[in-house]
Design a protein around this motif. Sequence first.
Motif, PDB file in Angstrom:
ATOM      1  N   GLN A 279       0.841  -1.194   0.000  1.00  0.00           N
ATOM      2  CA  GLN A 279       0.000   0.000   0.000  1.00  0.00           C
ATOM      3  C   GLN A 279       0.876   1.244   0.000  1.00  0.00           C
ATOM      4  N   THR A 280       0.498   2.225  -0.819  1.00  0.00           N
ATOM      5  CA  THR A 280       1.133   3.544  -0.747  1.00  0.00           C
ATOM      6  C   THR A 280       0.066   4.542  -0.330  1.00  0.00           C
ATOM      7  N   ASP A 281       0.500   5.654   0.261  1.00  0.00           N
ATOM      8  CA  ASP A 281      -0.463   6.667   0.689  1.00  0.00           C
ATOM      9  C   ASP A 281       0.114   8.057   0.474  1.00  0.00           C
ATOM     10  N   GLY A 282      -0.703   9.051   0.730  1.00  0.00           N
ATOM     11  CA  GLY A 282      -0.243  10.438   0.622  1.00  0.00           C
ATOM     12  C   GLY A 282      -0.350  10.964  -0.796  1.00  0.00           C
ATOM     13  N   ALA A 283       0.156  12.189  -0.970  1.00  0.00           N
ATOM     14  CA  ALA A 283      -0.010  12.888  -2.246  1.00  0.00           C
ATOM     15  C   ALA A 283       0.633  12.127  -3.401  1.00  0.00           C
ATOM     16  N   ALA A 284       1.706  11.380  -3.112  1.00  0.00           N
ATOM     17  CA  ALA A 284       2.432  10.696  -4.188  1.00  0.00           C
ATOM     18  C   ALA A 284       2.030   9.225  -4.316  1.00  0.00           C
ATOM     19  N   ALA A 285       0.872   8.840  -3.749  1.00  0.00           N
ATOM     20  CA  ALA A 285       0.511   7.417  -3.692  1.00  0.00           C
ATOM     21  C   ALA A 285       0.517   6.751  -5.067  1.00  0.00           C
ATOM     22  N   ALA A 286      -0.082   7.415  -6.039  1.00  0.00           N
ATOM     23  CA  ALA A 286      -0.190   6.791  -7.358  1.00  0.00           C
ATOM     24  C   ALA A 286       1.182   6.664  -8.022  1.00  0.00           C
ATOM     25  N   HIS A 287       1.966   7.726  -7.914  1.00  0.00           N
ATOM     26  CA  HIS A 287       3.309   7.710  -8.504  1.00  0.00           C
ATOM     27  C   HIS A 287       4.175   6.630  -7.846  1.00  0.00           C
TER      28      HIS A 287
END
Lengths: 455, 455
Positions: A279-287
């Motif tokens: 899982q990634t999170d925060g403003a750059a999650a998709a990148h």
Amino acid sequence: MTDVVALLREALGERVDTSDPAVDAARADKSGHRAAGRPLAVVHAASVADVQTTMRIATATGTPVVTRGAGTGLAGGANTGAGEIALSVRGMDRVLEVRPDDLLAVVEPGILNADLGRTLAPYGLWWAPDPASREISTVGGNIATGAGGLLCAKYGVVRDAVLALDVVLADGRLISTGHRSVKGVTGYDLTALMIGSEGTLGVVVGATLKLRRLVPGETRTLTALFPDVRTAAAGAAAVTAAGIQPSIMELMDAVSLTAAHALLGLAPPTPGATQLTVQTDGAAAAHEQTEIADILVASGGAVRLAADDAEAAQLWAVRRAMHPAMETLGTALIEDVSVPRSALPAMFDEIARIEAAYGLTIPTVCHAGDGNLHPNFIFEGDEVPAEVWRAADDLFRAAIALGGTLTGEHGIGVLKSRWLADELGEDQWSLQRGIKSVFDPAGILNPGKVFSPQP
Amino acid sequence: MTDVVALLREALGERVDTSDPAVDAARADKSGHRAAGRPLAVVHAASVADVQTTMRIATATGTPVVTRGAGTGLAGGANTGAGEIALSVRGMDRVLEVRPDDLLAVVEPGILNADLGRTLAPYGLWWAPDPASREISTVGGNIATGAGGLLCAKYGVVRDAVLALDVVLADGRLISTGHRSVKGVTGYDLTALMIGSEGTLGVVVGATLKLRRLVPGETRTLTALFPDVRTAAAGAAAVTAAGIQPSIMELMDAVSLTAAHALLGLAPPTPGATQLTVQTDGAAAAHEQTEIADILVASGGAVRLAADDAEAAQLWAVRRAMHPAMETLGTALIEDVSVPRSALPAMFDEIARIEAAYGLTIPTVCHAGDGNLHPNFIFEGDEVPAEVWRAADDLFRAAIALGGTLTGEHGIGVLKSRWLADELGEDQWSLQRGIKSVFDPAGILNPGKVFSPQP
């Protein structure tokens, strides 16, 4: 011994519980281990004063006290046995203060981790130490064991998230460690010393927690399927080495994955296949998700990106099925070694070696983002066989040799105390015993735990 | 006493320095305070073995030892006096290992903070504890005092950034606390206990540091000029309360700002004007700068955005001129109280009250992002006047009453030891003394510091 119960009853009335169900429940935690004998009573403390009263009586009568929260420990640390008082702080579950402007909350120890999360969310805040057990485990237990959870690599361990503690000492005196400010270096850091001390130094009756703002933006989830566990571990280590920090990165080995699929009625995975869920999170999650996917593909993984939150929830359901899936295989001794992240592939080699050497199956789930592994030793029956303990001994030594530790987040309790000196060395073990004696000269705080020679 | 020096010389040869310049330098740090009398010798340790040898001789002869790095402390903690050995680890300044894949480095204690930063930068890494003194202070001193710096609110304090320590005990034995893994809860957290212990528990001879990736993107800087210090403090508190986290947020009060402008040859600021200087970093730096500017304008500030790095450097030069500017006003006793961020306006009210009550000028600079204030008590001459100590006493009690502490990052040393029990309470003070006795039964490690009743 009746005198102790009579004294407790005189002072605390109905808070003193000697009913069979309460007393029997206090003997065990979620480790599968159970104390020999039955405690004298369970005290259901409702206030700091109740805890102080209990400790004064315990000191006056030389009676051991074991502090308990929700009883979800995995090392037997809160198991209460013959001649002991089980002091439950589960009922002390209030949130006393939430300060968004100072990013702190003051809570009682008995509140469940998830209940705290639900209380803080409307303020746009959260407390990062987030054990997988958060729906059933308390903040006090989290502090007492230094439990942590899935998010530690990105958001820190318990020690990083507690500013101050109120602690009742063995003789009933109350001290307050730490402060409400971000910084403070007044004398020794007794707040940090209490974290992970497993009820051997005092009773935590209040905690000032360092909060974070909720992370803005959405989360992204992917899975990557690898042909074998070593390749998957190398892939996870490559993500860390590339400088990308996922919020969660979990590894399930082949036996774990197969058992979880079976439990959920999913098609069986390819034999031998190991899965990473990230899982990634925060403003750059998709990148960051894209970057991680590229690394994992280059590492030999077959990557699937969750298209939306619903699909992500499906993917995480497999990971969440781990513990019930283990129960379908037999009785599980859940271990908790932790190693530097670059050593993950080597640690999986050691697990494979140990499986072969002892003829055991050791399905393993791993917080691959921080290097914390939970090998499950599967056996039949209630008692851990001697052969399993020998294999666990081998496992602990391997983790320590790789620069790690025999417990990343479950604690020593009673089940790992015989290995403590191996990791610390005799000199440090003696210093720690000395600290214990400063706080608990009569030895009534959770005796036989952490430092005892033999479970 | 000559015997001790002879024993040291026999074992360590030319590393034992009894020259006047070395011995005199070891009496002082940067606090302005100086130990009474002259130390026996300075031992320039070059290895762990040198430290062990020194401690064995010290224990055998009952000789006190004061560990020193670069001598940049601000509380007299490393000042060495009559009958004592000054044990310098400044020469132990190697970086032993950098592991980008595990985000850790292993270093000796004598390396300067800024040198470590320069070593790590090519790897894309940094160690966050970043004191203003980083060009002249050591990593070991940073750990010994829990020094922190400007970036603590966003990037954590020293305790959050150390994984493991190698420590030589009073009798020369070597222990290793902690581990190289992200997680680990094996027994008590002696790593955290050593941080901020100011040389009273052992000699740190090696540290495994938890690193961060360099923050990508550029930084942005703004200043905001306020009509008075209370308005500025309220503006800073409003930024935190709004949930925005600058990397650095510094406040200079009117006297500080005027003195810094004068030193730099800049036009004098509006009388009474107080300045905030704020840096944002990371991917959202520009957006956060705009948000902070809006909040500070709404709080009554006149905001100036730095157009580029050169202009930002000019703005930061004013803040960096603080300490030399104070020297133009007289002798400065630099204090170090810390309060919850919401209490900043109230703390400045207290400083104004104390200035009026004692007839003093107390120019103050403040890490407003984390609530750590450095009031400078200005006086004439070398000795701190009794009236200044009375005012400082008033200041400490005010900070504690606001939920803060008498020292955020400088430590207790000798200059604040008489207030330690006031903050801790007698019960906790006694427990801390008890811990000290476990590590140092003969009382040879930095005696008279931290716990002494009177400077």
